[in-house]
Structure formats: structure tokens, C-alpha cells
Design a protein around this motif. Structure first.
Motif, PDB file in Angstrom:
ATOM      1  N   VAL A  77      -4.339   5.513   5.583  1.00 12.37           N
ATOM      2  CA  VAL A  77      -4.480   4.147   4.688  1.00 12.37           C
ATOM      3  C   VAL A  77      -4.309   2.881   5.596  1.00 12.37           C
ATOM      4  CG1 VAL A  77      -4.367   5.198   2.597  1.00 12.37           C
ATOM      5  CG2 VAL A  77      -2.351   4.327   3.582  1.00 12.37           C
ATOM      6  N   ARG A  78      -4.226   2.923   6.774  1.00 14.94           N
ATOM      7  CA  ARG A  78      -3.717   1.840   7.812  1.00 14.94           C
ATOM      8  C   ARG A  78      -4.992   0.670   7.721  1.00 14.94           C
ATOM      9  NH1 ARG A  78      -1.440   3.503  13.294  1.00 14.94           N
ATOM     10  NH2 ARG A  78      -3.509   4.886  13.323  1.00 14.94           N
ATOM     11  N   ASN A  79      -6.287   1.313   7.712  1.00 15.72           N
ATOM     12  CA  ASN A  79      -7.423   0.409   7.628  1.00 15.72           C
ATOM     13  C   ASN A  79      -7.367  -0.717   6.514  1.00 15.72           C
ATOM     14  OD1 ASN A  79      -8.268   2.052   5.468  1.00 15.72           O
ATOM     15  ND2 ASN A  79     -10.453   2.030   6.310  1.00 15.72           N
ATOM     16  N   LEU A  80      -6.553  -0.255   5.338  1.00 15.61           N
ATOM     17  CA  LEU A  80      -6.403  -1.295   4.301  1.00 15.61           C
ATOM     18  C   LEU A  80      -5.753  -2.680   4.829  1.00 15.61           C
ATOM     19  CD1 LEU A  80      -5.833   0.714   1.307  1.00 15.61           C
ATOM     20  CD2 LEU A  80      -7.953   0.150   2.134  1.00 15.61           C
ATOM     21  N   ALA A  81      -5.136  -2.669   6.146  1.00 18.39           N
ATOM     22  CA  ALA A  81      -4.611  -3.876   6.726  1.00 18.39           C
ATOM     23  C   ALA A  81      -5.780  -4.846   6.710  1.00 18.39           C
ATOM     24  CB  ALA A  81      -3.895  -3.266   7.976  1.00 18.39           C
ATOM     25  N   VAL A 141       0.962  -1.098  -0.060  1.00 20.44           N
ATOM     26  CA  VAL A 141      -0.034  -0.140   0.025  1.00 20.44           C
ATOM     27  C   VAL A 141       0.967   1.312  -0.208  1.00 20.44           C
ATOM     28  CG1 VAL A 141      -1.754   1.256   1.303  1.00 20.44           C
ATOM     29  CG2 VAL A 141      -1.880  -1.322   1.068  1.00 20.44           C
ATOM     30  N   LEU A 142       0.667   1.972  -0.985  1.00 21.08           N
ATOM     31  CA  LEU A 142       1.483   3.490  -1.259  1.00 21.08           C
ATOM     32  C   LEU A 142       0.632   4.629  -0.787  1.00 21.08           C
ATOM     33  CD1 LEU A 142       2.933   2.565  -4.766  1.00 21.08           C
ATOM     34  CD2 LEU A 142       4.005   2.118  -2.646  1.00 21.08           C
ATOM     35  N   HIS A 143       1.212   5.204   0.272  1.00 23.08           N
ATOM     36  CA  HIS A 143       0.210   6.202   0.816  1.00 23.08           C
ATOM     37  C   HIS A 143       0.574   7.670   0.091  1.00 23.08           C
ATOM     38  CE1 HIS A 143       3.547   8.607   2.426  1.00 23.08           C
ATOM     39  NE2 HIS A 143       4.057   7.479   3.059  1.00 23.08           N
ATOM     40  N   GLY A 144      -0.271   8.586   0.363  1.00 23.75           N
ATOM     41  CA  GLY A 144      -0.489   9.651  -0.590  1.00 23.75           C
ATOM     42  C   GLY A 144       0.487  10.709   0.215  1.00 23.75           C
ATOM     43  N   GLY A 145       0.141  12.038  -0.380  1.00 18.79           N
ATOM     44  CA  GLY A 145       0.853  13.253   0.140  1.00 18.79           C
ATOM     45  C   GLY A 145       1.285  13.970  -1.025  1.00 18.79           C
ATOM     46  N   PRO A 146       2.374  13.840  -1.600  1.00 18.59           N
ATOM     47  CA  PRO A 146       3.326  13.173  -0.710  1.00 18.59           C
ATOM     48  C   PRO A 146       3.881  13.443   0.581  1.00 18.59           C
ATOM     49  CG  PRO A 146       4.178  13.919  -2.898  1.00 18.59           C
ATOM     50  CD  PRO A 146       2.975  14.647  -2.600  1.00 18.59           C
ATOM     51  N   GLY A 147       3.946  12.598   1.561  1.00 16.37           N
ATOM     52  CA  GLY A 147       4.433  13.224   2.908  1.00 16.37           C
ATOM     53  C   GLY A 147       3.472  12.980   3.981  1.00 16.37           C
ATOM     54  N   MET A 148       2.364  12.265   3.540  1.00 14.19           N
ATOM     55  CA  MET A 148       1.180  12.209   4.582  1.00 14.19           C
ATOM     56  C   MET A 148       1.310  10.794   5.460  1.00 14.19           C
ATOM     57  SD  MET A 148      -1.043  14.378   4.530  1.00 14.19           S
ATOM     58  CE  MET A 148      -2.605  13.637   4.833  1.00 14.19           C
ATOM     59  N   ALA A 149       2.403  10.310   5.325  1.00 14.47           N
ATOM     60  CA  ALA A 149       2.557   8.887   5.796  1.00 14.47           C
ATOM     61  C   ALA A 149       1.482   7.912   5.835  1.00 14.47           C
ATOM     62  CB  ALA A 149       2.760   9.184   7.621  1.00 14.47           C
ATOM     63  N   HIS A 150       1.538   6.841   6.474  1.00 17.98           N
ATOM     64  CA  HIS A 150       0.740   5.623   6.138  1.00 17.98           C
ATOM     65  C   HIS A 150      -0.485   5.541   6.791  1.00 17.98           C
ATOM     66  CE1 HIS A 150       1.625   3.668   9.871  1.00 17.98           C
ATOM     67  NE2 HIS A 150       0.765   2.632   9.429  1.00 17.98           N
ATOM     68  N   ASP A 151      -0.677   6.267   8.008  1.00 21.42           N
ATOM     69  CA  ASP A 151      -1.804   6.141   8.959  1.00 21.42           C
ATOM     70  C   ASP A 151      -3.199   6.206   8.480  1.00 21.42           C
ATOM     71  OD1 ASP A 151      -0.290   6.753  11.995  1.00 21.42           O
ATOM     72  OD2 ASP A 151       0.657   7.485  10.177  1.00 21.42           O
ATOM     73  N   THR A 169     -12.357   7.563  -0.020  1.00 20.16           N
ATOM     74  CA  THR A 169     -13.044   6.627  -0.311  1.00 20.16           C
ATOM     75  C   THR A 169     -13.092   5.507   0.666  1.00 20.16           C
ATOM     76  OG1 THR A 169     -13.099   7.245  -2.568  1.00 20.16           O
ATOM     77  CG2 THR A 169     -14.319   5.437  -1.915  1.00 20.16           C
ATOM     78  N   HIS A 170     -11.625   5.110   0.924  1.00 19.17           N
ATOM     79  CA  HIS A 170     -11.351   3.790   1.623  1.00 19.17           C
ATOM     80  C   HIS A 170     -11.907   4.234   3.200  1.00 19.17           C
ATOM     81  CE1 HIS A 170      -7.842   6.674   2.144  1.00 19.17           C
ATOM     82  NE2 HIS A 170      -7.671   5.744   3.245  1.00 19.17           N
ATOM     83  N   LEU A 171     -11.776   5.625   3.608  1.00 14.20           N
ATOM     84  CA  LEU A 171     -12.271   6.065   4.958  1.00 14.20           C
ATOM     85  C   LEU A 171     -13.803   6.366   4.981  1.00 14.20           C
ATOM     86  CD1 LEU A 171      -9.456   8.271   5.913  1.00 14.20           C
ATOM     87  CD2 LEU A 171      -9.882   6.029   6.644  1.00 14.20           C
ATOM     88  N   GLU A 172     -14.253   6.551   3.986  1.00 17.80           N
ATOM     89  CA  GLU A 172     -15.935   6.911   4.001  1.00 17.80           C
ATOM     90  C   GLU A 172     -16.656   5.886   3.819  1.00 17.80           C
ATOM     91  OE1 GLU A 172     -15.101  11.373   1.623  1.00 17.80           O
ATOM     92  OE2 GLU A 172     -15.330   9.447   0.623  1.00 17.80           O
ATOM     93  N   GLN A 173     -16.057   4.945   2.847  1.00 19.28           N
ATOM     94  CA  GLN A 173     -16.931   3.651   2.761  1.00 19.28           C
ATOM     95  C   GLN A 173     -16.054   2.354   2.631  1.00 19.28           C
ATOM     96  OE1 GLN A 173     -19.036   3.823  -1.185  1.00 19.28           O
ATOM     97  NE2 GLN A 173     -19.822   5.987  -0.668  1.00 19.28           N
TER      98      GLN A 173
END
Length: 307
Positions: free
Chosen positions: A50-54, A38-48, A282-286
Motif C-alpha cells: 500500500v506504499r503507493n498511497l503515499a 494507512v493501515l495495511h492488510g494481512g494481517p501481517g503483510m507489511a506496508h509495502d 484496487t489501489h494497485l490495479e487502478q
């Protein structure tokens, strides 16, 4: 659910520093299920954020790998690095360094926002182990991104748009009025969950505490792009992607349809999905619906590699 899954972290040496990596493994692995990076966004926003994709680890029986990209989060920070140090090629190299350290030679890639742009940069190089690519809420060029943001800004209340224009012209982008106007855009097009989910808040706080990567590559916010990515485009290289690709976005996404349409038009093996009543996160909303779409796509390509 996440507490039940085995999780371990490690530091991977990179460019004289380190990349912090989080690996989630399923309680019951599915035979043949390839790991997902899983590649997070930002750049520079860290993984937190998108952590729910675990949760895909247990839901699909595959290992899920998150990491904080160089310069942010728990990885080495380089606030003294010159602006031209922060280029997409740096993060392409970092990905392969992480995959190599984990001894992973076949894998799926999922990138969200900037992470999808990075995923495309990795995929155009045709790495032999890439089984699939999921591009989530991402533009194919920053010109298209800025154009889309301008269209969405025009739909804001007149006083909000005027505040944005006024402070950008004056260079006062830390003024409370400007920040409040920015949040109105975010509530509509970045994350429509109120209050903002804690994981998103955690990523944003880390970025604000040390904004080198985000400010250098992007700019002060999502729609005022001044950084090294301002001329970035992958449109003319998309035909080089041979991996099966899924493109997803939200109905109210700041990544408007025009920004991601080149992925659909130019990648040879591609499909797309738009989530109604969702925006950029989207991954946080739904979350359940998002993971179900991703899981279904990944399941079709566990036995394939990019050749």
C-alpha cells in the motif's frame, strides 16, 4: 513523484519492542489538511503493497503515515507469542501508540483488507480525533468473508477447485499443486495485474519469510481461514461508528458485495464506491482512480472530528 516528497522513518516503542513508521510529507502542504494513517492488510503483510498511497501526500497536501504492524515487516517480530496474543485489540492499541508518538490528535484513517477491519475496530471506540474512515476491500465479518470465498471458488475451473479441496482435506497446503491453484484464485480476485506489482511481491515475501501473524490470525491463504479471526465480526457494533465513512471495493474483489454490505447498512454516515474491472488490490490495479476517489472524500472532512 514519491522521490520528491520528504520521507522519514522512526521506531515507536511498543510492548517491549518497536513499531516501524514511515512518514511522507508534502512539498506544499494544504492548510487544514489532516494527516492520513494507512493501515495495511494481512494481517501481517507489511506496508509495502500500500506504499503507493503515499502519493496522496503531494496530491492532497497532507502528511501520509504508513507503519508495519507489530509482528511483521520492519517492526518487532514475536514468533514465540501464543496464539491468543494476536487479537484486534493489540493492533488498536498499537495505532493509538503510533499516533501519540507522532503527536497527532486529529486524523483520517484508511484501511485496506484486514486494515479496514482494524479501522472499523478503532472507529467503533469513537476516538475523538477521528475525522473520517475509509474501509477498502474489507469484510464486516469472517463468516461473510468465507462464504464469499466459497462462492468465488465455485467459479474456478473444476480441476483447480478440486485441487484446493483435496489438499485442504489432506492438510497438504504447501504442496506445489495447491499453491498453483491458490495463485489462480489470486489472479482473479486479489490482484489482476500481471506480473504482480513489485510492492505486492515485497509484502508477500516478507509474510512468507515470517508468517506468524498471518498464519495465526488468518490461516495459510486468503480463503482457508483457520486462525484467531475465524469468528471475528463487527456487524453488531457498526452503529457505534460516528465518523463519516467511505466503503470501497472492486467489481471482482474477493471481498464480495455481501461481505461489505453491513458497513453500508449499519454505519450512520456512509457512502460506497465500486471500481469496475478491479479486484481486491484496487489501489494497485487502478492507482490514479483509487487515489482520486479517496482524495475527494478526505477533502470533505478535514474540518471535522468524531464526537
Amino acid at each position: 513523484m514519491l522521490c520528491a516528497m520528504p520521507i522519514h522513518t522512526l521506531d515507536v516503542p511498543f510492548l517491549g519492542g518497536r513499531t516501524w513508521v514511515r512518514v511522507t510529507t508534502p512539498e506544499t502542504p494544504t492548510p487544514g489538511a489532516l494527516p492520513l494513517f494507512v493501515l495495511h492488510g494481512g494481517p501481517g503483510m507489511a506496508h509495502d503493497y500500500v506504499r503507493n498511497l503515499a502519493a496522496l501526500a503531494d496530491e492532497t497536501g497532507r502528511t501520509v503515515v504508513h507503519y508495519d504492524q507489530y509482528g511483521c515487516g520492519r517492526s518487532t517480530h514475536r514468533p514465540e507469542a501464543p496464539a491468543d496474543f494476536w487479537q484486534p485489540s493489540l493492533f488498536v492499541d498499537e495505532f493509538h501508540t503510533v499516533a501519540g508518538a507522532l503527536d497527532v490528535d486529529r486524523y483520517h484513517l484508511l484501511g485496506q483488507s484486514w486494515g479496514g477491519m482494524l479501522g472499523a475496530e478503532i472507529a467503533v471506540r469513537r476516538p475523538p480525533g477521528l475525522a473520517s474512515l475509509s474501509i477498502c476491500n474489507s469484510p464486516a465479518s469472517m463468516e461473510l468473508w468465507v462464504r464469499g470465498a466459497t462462492e468465488l471458488r465455485a467459479q474456478l475451473p473444476a480441476d483447480v477447485e478440486a485441487a484446493l479441496d483435496r489438499h485442504e482435506a489432506a492438510g497438504t497446503v504447501t504442496d506445489p499443486e495447491y499453491l498453483a491453484a491458490t495463485m489462480e484464485f489470486y489472479r482473479r480476485h486479489v490482484c489482476r495485474v500481471e506480473p504482480m506489482p513489485p510492492d505486492f511481491v515485497d509484502s508477500e515475501r516478507q509474510m512468507e519469510a515470517e508468517p506468524t501473524v498471518y498464519h495465526t490470525m488468518n490461516g495459510p491463504n486468503e480463503f482457508h481461514v483457520l486462525g484467531t479471526l475465524r469468528d471475528w465480526s463487527i456487524v453488531d457494533r457498526l452503529a457505534q461508528i460516528t465518523a463519516p465513512t467511505l466503503v470501497v471495493a472492486g467489481e471482482f474483489d474477493e471481498a464480495t458485495p455481501a461481505t461489505w454490505q453491513p458497513f453500508v447498512d449499519r454505519i450512520p454516515d456512509v457512502r460506497s464506491h465500486v471500481f469496475p474491472d478491479a479486484s481486491h488490490c484496487t489501489h494497485l490495479e487502478q492507482p490514479e482512480q483509487f487515489r482520486a476517489v479517496i482524495a475527494n472524500f478526505l477533502g470533505h472532512y478535514d474540518g471535522t472530528t468524531n464526537v
